[in-house]
Design a protein around this motif. Structure first.
Motif, PDB file in Angstrom:
ATOM      1  N   ASN A 236     -78.135 -33.681  41.526  1.00  0.00           N
ATOM      2  CA  ASN A 236     -76.994 -33.827  40.476  1.00  0.00           C
ATOM      3  C   ASN A 236     -76.776 -35.407  40.135  1.00  0.00           C
ATOM      4  OD1 ASN A 236     -75.539 -31.339  42.153  1.00  0.00           O
ATOM      5  ND2 ASN A 236     -75.664 -31.199  39.930  1.00  0.00           N
ATOM      6  N   ARG A 237     -77.082 -36.052  39.143  1.00  0.00           N
ATOM      7  CA  ARG A 237     -77.224 -37.363  38.927  1.00  0.00           C
ATOM      8  C   ARG A 237     -77.536 -37.279  37.281  1.00  0.00           C
ATOM      9  NH1 ARG A 237     -82.496 -40.706  41.078  1.00  0.00           N
ATOM     10  NH2 ARG A 237     -82.104 -41.812  39.163  1.00  0.00           N
ATOM     11  N   ASP A 238     -77.044 -38.662  36.692  1.00  0.00           N
ATOM     12  CA  ASP A 238     -77.390 -38.613  35.418  1.00  0.00           C
ATOM     13  C   ASP A 238     -78.781 -38.406  34.854  1.00  0.00           C
ATOM     14  OD1 ASP A 238     -74.805 -39.130  35.048  1.00  0.00           O
ATOM     15  OD2 ASP A 238     -75.096 -41.465  35.201  1.00  0.00           O
ATOM     16  N   PHE A 412     -71.641 -26.093  39.612  1.00  0.00           N
ATOM     17  CA  PHE A 412     -72.895 -25.703  40.056  1.00  0.00           C
ATOM     18  C   PHE A 412     -73.901 -26.848  40.240  1.00  0.00           C
ATOM     19  CE2 PHE A 412     -72.460 -24.358  35.746  1.00  0.00           C
ATOM     20  CZ  PHE A 412     -73.676 -24.884  34.993  1.00  0.00           C
ATOM     21  N   ASN A 413     -74.932 -26.854  40.926  1.00  0.00           N
ATOM     22  CA  ASN A 413     -75.870 -27.551  41.125  1.00  0.00           C
ATOM     23  C   ASN A 413     -77.313 -27.641  40.219  1.00  0.00           C
ATOM     24  OD1 ASN A 413     -75.116 -27.264  44.419  1.00  0.00           O
ATOM     25  ND2 ASN A 413     -74.738 -29.184  43.648  1.00  0.00           N
ATOM     26  N   LEU A 414     -77.590 -26.387  39.850  1.00  0.00           N
ATOM     27  CA  LEU A 414     -78.681 -26.133  39.088  1.00  0.00           C
ATOM     28  C   LEU A 414     -78.595 -24.425  38.580  1.00  0.00           C
ATOM     29  CD1 LEU A 414     -81.968 -25.320  40.920  1.00  0.00           C
ATOM     30  CD2 LEU A 414     -79.688 -25.060  42.015  1.00  0.00           C
ATOM     31  N   VAL A 415     -79.336 -24.546  37.321  1.00  0.00           N
ATOM     32  CA  VAL A 415     -79.437 -23.371  36.812  1.00  0.00           C
ATOM     33  C   VAL A 415     -80.435 -22.506  37.162  1.00  0.00           C
ATOM     34  CG1 VAL A 415     -79.278 -21.992  34.628  1.00  0.00           C
ATOM     35  CG2 VAL A 415     -77.989 -24.085  34.884  1.00  0.00           C
ATOM     36  N   SER A 447     -80.484 -32.563  37.277  1.00  0.00           N
ATOM     37  CA  SER A 447     -81.813 -32.872  37.136  1.00  0.00           C
ATOM     38  C   SER A 447     -82.872 -32.056  37.336  1.00  0.00           C
ATOM     39  CB  SER A 447     -82.115 -34.212  37.996  1.00  0.00           C
ATOM     40  OG  SER A 447     -81.934 -33.721  39.423  1.00  0.00           O
ATOM     41  N   LEU A 448     -82.569 -30.416  37.336  1.00  0.00           N
ATOM     42  CA  LEU A 448     -83.491 -29.405  37.660  1.00  0.00           C
ATOM     43  C   LEU A 448     -82.917 -28.397  37.102  1.00  0.00           C
ATOM     44  CD1 LEU A 448     -86.049 -28.525  38.906  1.00  0.00           C
ATOM     45  CD2 LEU A 448     -84.738 -27.940  41.023  1.00  0.00           C
ATOM     46  N   ALA A 449     -83.754 -27.493  36.181  1.00  0.00           N
ATOM     47  CA  ALA A 449     -83.530 -26.231  35.794  1.00  0.00           C
ATOM     48  C   ALA A 449     -84.653 -25.494  36.117  1.00  0.00           C
ATOM     49  CB  ALA A 449     -83.001 -26.264  34.287  1.00  0.00           C
ATOM     50  N   VAL A 450     -84.405 -24.196  36.549  1.00  0.00           N
ATOM     51  CA  VAL A 450     -85.408 -23.289  37.048  1.00  0.00           C
ATOM     52  C   VAL A 450     -85.461 -22.044  36.010  1.00  0.00           C
ATOM     53  CG1 VAL A 450     -86.683 -22.160  38.877  1.00  0.00           C
ATOM     54  CG2 VAL A 450     -85.208 -24.182  39.399  1.00  0.00           C
ATOM     55  N   GLY A 451     -86.566 -21.678  35.713  1.00  0.00           N
ATOM     56  CA  GLY A 451     -86.551 -20.358  34.866  1.00  0.00           C
ATOM     57  C   GLY A 451     -87.761 -19.674  35.439  1.00  0.00           C
ATOM     58  N   LEU A 452     -87.563 -18.189  35.552  1.00  0.00           N
ATOM     59  CA  LEU A 452     -88.776 -17.261  36.091  1.00  0.00           C
ATOM     60  C   LEU A 452     -88.708 -16.220  35.101  1.00  0.00           C
ATOM     61  CD1 LEU A 452     -86.609 -18.040  38.659  1.00  0.00           C
ATOM     62  CD2 LEU A 452     -88.735 -17.297  39.881  1.00  0.00           C
ATOM     63  N   THR A 453     -90.008 -15.706  35.194  1.00  0.00           N
ATOM     64  CA  THR A 453     -90.354 -14.341  34.282  1.00  0.00           C
ATOM     65  C   THR A 453     -91.409 -13.734  35.012  1.00  0.00           C
ATOM     66  OG1 THR A 453     -89.808 -15.513  31.938  1.00  0.00           O
ATOM     67  CG2 THR A 453     -91.081 -13.444  32.081  1.00  0.00           C
ATOM     68  N   ALA A 465     -87.576 -30.892  34.832  1.00  0.00           N
ATOM     69  CA  ALA A 465     -86.796 -31.665  35.570  1.00  0.00           C
ATOM     70  C   ALA A 465     -86.698 -32.968  34.856  1.00  0.00           C
ATOM     71  CB  ALA A 465     -87.354 -31.935  36.853  1.00  0.00           C
ATOM     72  N   ASP A 466     -85.884 -34.052  35.311  1.00  0.00           N
ATOM     73  CA  ASP A 466     -85.774 -35.417  34.633  1.00  0.00           C
ATOM     74  C   ASP A 466     -86.812 -35.998  35.422  1.00  0.00           C
ATOM     75  OD1 ASP A 466     -84.134 -37.406  33.354  1.00  0.00           O
ATOM     76  OD2 ASP A 466     -84.349 -38.364  35.491  1.00  0.00           O
ATOM     77  N   ARG A 467     -87.409 -36.974  34.504  1.00  0.00           N
ATOM     78  CA  ARG A 467     -88.637 -37.542  35.124  1.00  0.00           C
ATOM     79  C   ARG A 467     -88.182 -38.698  36.198  1.00  0.00           C
ATOM     80  NH1 ARG A 467     -93.501 -37.547  33.136  1.00  0.00           N
ATOM     81  NH2 ARG A 467     -94.973 -39.230  33.912  1.00  0.00           N
ATOM     82  N   GLU A 468     -86.828 -39.225  35.994  1.00  0.00           N
ATOM     83  CA  GLU A 468     -86.844 -40.583  37.062  1.00  0.00           C
ATOM     84  C   GLU A 468     -86.193 -39.875  38.371  1.00  0.00           C
ATOM     85  OE1 GLU A 468     -87.629 -43.489  36.611  1.00  0.00           O
ATOM     86  OE2 GLU A 468     -88.540 -42.790  34.357  1.00  0.00           O
ATOM     87  N   ALA A 469     -85.272 -38.649  38.248  1.00  0.00           N
ATOM     88  CA  ALA A 469     -84.780 -38.246  39.329  1.00  0.00           C
ATOM     89  C   ALA A 469     -85.497 -37.217  40.237  1.00  0.00           C
ATOM     90  CB  ALA A 469     -83.509 -37.459  38.937  1.00  0.00           C
ATOM     91  N   MET A 470     -86.750 -36.759  39.621  1.00  0.00           N
ATOM     92  CA  MET A 470     -87.618 -36.049  40.193  1.00  0.00           C
ATOM     93  C   MET A 470     -89.002 -36.216  40.373  1.00  0.00           C
ATOM     94  SD  MET A 470     -85.615 -33.261  41.570  1.00  0.00           S
ATOM     95  CE  MET A 470     -86.700 -31.815  41.602  1.00  0.00           C
TER      96      MET A 470
END
Length: 492
Positions: A236-238, A412-415, A447-453, A465-470
């Protein structure tokens, strides 16, 4: 008059910022038929299919002075070649090069002056494969009037029929006066809509979006999680305008075996060799519990996040958690909406136990949190979702992202969106789809979102993900593979 955007739909346009484009994407890896995948034929195929979903040839038209929500109008200068494009990697293109290209494509906002979608054919992958990358705005996909592009273009057979002759002609756009008159008439019939529109127009869009979600999506949360303070996390960051993307391919059978092992509970015995050469049965360490493949997936992600945090030197205590918002389809169709997909999507807050060292106990803790939701009978079973006509996962990922975007990010921290798909091959213009990876948009300060199929025997993770944060996103991707291997070994 044309269709007016609902308060929910227009909220995504108001909430969109340069750092948080509100479109959902997918990456489909295809094996072309003999002779290759013809780009012109792909364009004809897409043009024919979107004829069945008129929204893909409509753009957003704003009402003067924001007197009402905007409307959908036919794009009189619609150009299929603008929306269906081609790109290429230097042969032989690696998965890392493809992921870098996807990150750059997905970071660019869609042109609001045109229909809100794009499809890019990426050539040059190793082994002669190609990829199809899609981008569809969340304001467009509602599961009733429009489904995701990935669901539109796929076929259940390689025998691709010749597309019908393209005969579409746009309806004339309403004038500014007509738009104002229509907005005033709607205001007389629905005065509350005016309040919501003005509130959104002056910057209070988040409250408006929240009201729309409460009214239209039937959100579900665990009371204990919703009242707890948000765990501190480097997730969690800008965020910036730039992205990283990673793809992880795993085997669906691994998750099923782990689930079956836990379902066996005390009946699942292991044997221990003792003095005298006798085998003595020993009860399994984890008691019987109702476990789903989704629980195993979330526990795998919990183990991966734990390992990733440790590589960063972050403090991981026994009680440490990462709170995930997990959108879940609660009803496949609304009464009277024949053919609608996932028109009601709820959400569950799950505390992923990153502080738990035991892989099997992580599954147990996740299953305990999701048990009440399953027993309430609200969640749609995986076979029902996988059995929907066409390829529903892209649409359901979009609906899940709609829910997440309208909620307070302080919850929440991420989706994490996890949608089961069909377990048989699908095709695009005769090219077999080998794998598919969702691209879930980032929310502000996440800075992160996860999708699964899950599809055709595999489970495919798309990490946006955000390029700078991750900068270490590939480390997290490797941690997912290792976490699954650890669970697989523990379940033997």
């Amino acid at each position: 008059m044309p269709d007016r955007l609902s308060p929910l739909d227009v909220s995504f346009l108001y909430l969109e910022e340069p750092t948080t484009p509100m479109h959902v994407g997918s990456v489909m890896i295809l094996e072309p038929p003999r002779g290759g995948l013809d780009f012109e034929r792909l364009v004809q195929h897409v043009a024919a299919r979107i004829a069945l979903v008129p929204r893909y040839r409509q753009r957003v038209r704003w009402v003067p002075a924001r007197l009402g929500n905007p409307v959908w109008v036919d794009d009189e200068r619609f150009d299929i070649s603008y929306h269906v494009r081609r790109s290429a990697l230097p042969r032989p293109g690696t998965p890392q090069q493809l992921a870098e290209l996807v990150a750059r494509l997905q970071a660019r906002p869609l042109d609001r002056g045109r229909p809100l979608w794009e499809l890019i054919l990426v050539e040059g992958l190793a082994d002669g494969r190609v990829a199809v990358v899609t981008k569809v705005h969340q304001a467009l996909v509602d599961g009733v009037h429009a489904v995701d592009l990935g669901q539109v273009v796929l076929d259940v057979s390689a025998d691709h029929p010749t597309p019908p002759t393209h005969t579409w002609s746009p309806s004339p756009e309403p004038s500014s006066v007509e738009l104002v008159v229509s907005a005033v008439a709607d205001a007389v019939r629905r005065p509350q809509a005016v309040v919501d529109t003005v509130r959104a127009g002056v910057g209070d869009a988040r409250e408006t979006a929240g009201k729309a979600f409460e009214a239209l999506t039937g959100l579900v949360f665990t009371a204990r999680s919703a009242t707890r303070s948000l765990p501190r996390s480097p997730l969690n960051r800008d965020v910036t305008e730039h992205r990283r993307f990673a793809m992880v391919s795993t085997d669906l059978e691994d998750y099923r075996r782990i689930r079956n092992h836990l379902l066996a509970g005390p009946a699942n015995r292991r044997r221990r060799r003792v003095a005298g050469g006798r085998d003595v049965p020993v009860a399994a360490a984890v008691p019987a519990l109702t476990t789903s493949v989704n629980d195993v997936v979330l526990a795998t992600l919990a183990g991966a996040l734990r390992a990733w945090l440790l590589t960063r030197g972050a403090s991981v205590q026994p009680a440490s958690v990462v709170r995930a918002l997990v959108p879940m389809s609660m009803r496949v169709v609304e009464p009277g909406d024949a053919g609608a997909v996932g028109s009601r999507v709820g959400s569950l807050l799950v505390d992923l136990p990153t502080g738990e060292a035991s892989p099997l106990m992580r599954v147990h803790q996740v299953a305990y949190q999701t048990k009440a939701h399953r027993e309430a009978g609200q969640a749609v079973a995986a076979p029902a979702l996988a059995g929907l006509a066409g390829f529903a996962p892209p649409t359901l990922h979009s609906l899940g992202a709609r829910v997440a975007s309208g909620l307070s990010h302080r919850l929440f921290n991420l989706v994490v969106t996890n949608v089961p798909g069909p377990q048989q091959p699908l095709y695009v213009v005769g090219a077999r789809m080998l794998s598919t990876y969702p691209v879930i948009p980032l929310a502000r300060s996440q800075s992160l979102a996860v999708g699964l199929t899950s599809y055709d025997g595999g489970v495919y993770y798309g990490l946006n993900a955000d390029r700078e944060a991750m900068p270490d996103l590939e480390v997290l991707a490797q941690c997912i593979r290792e976490s699954l291997a650890e669970l697989r070994e523990s379940a033997r």
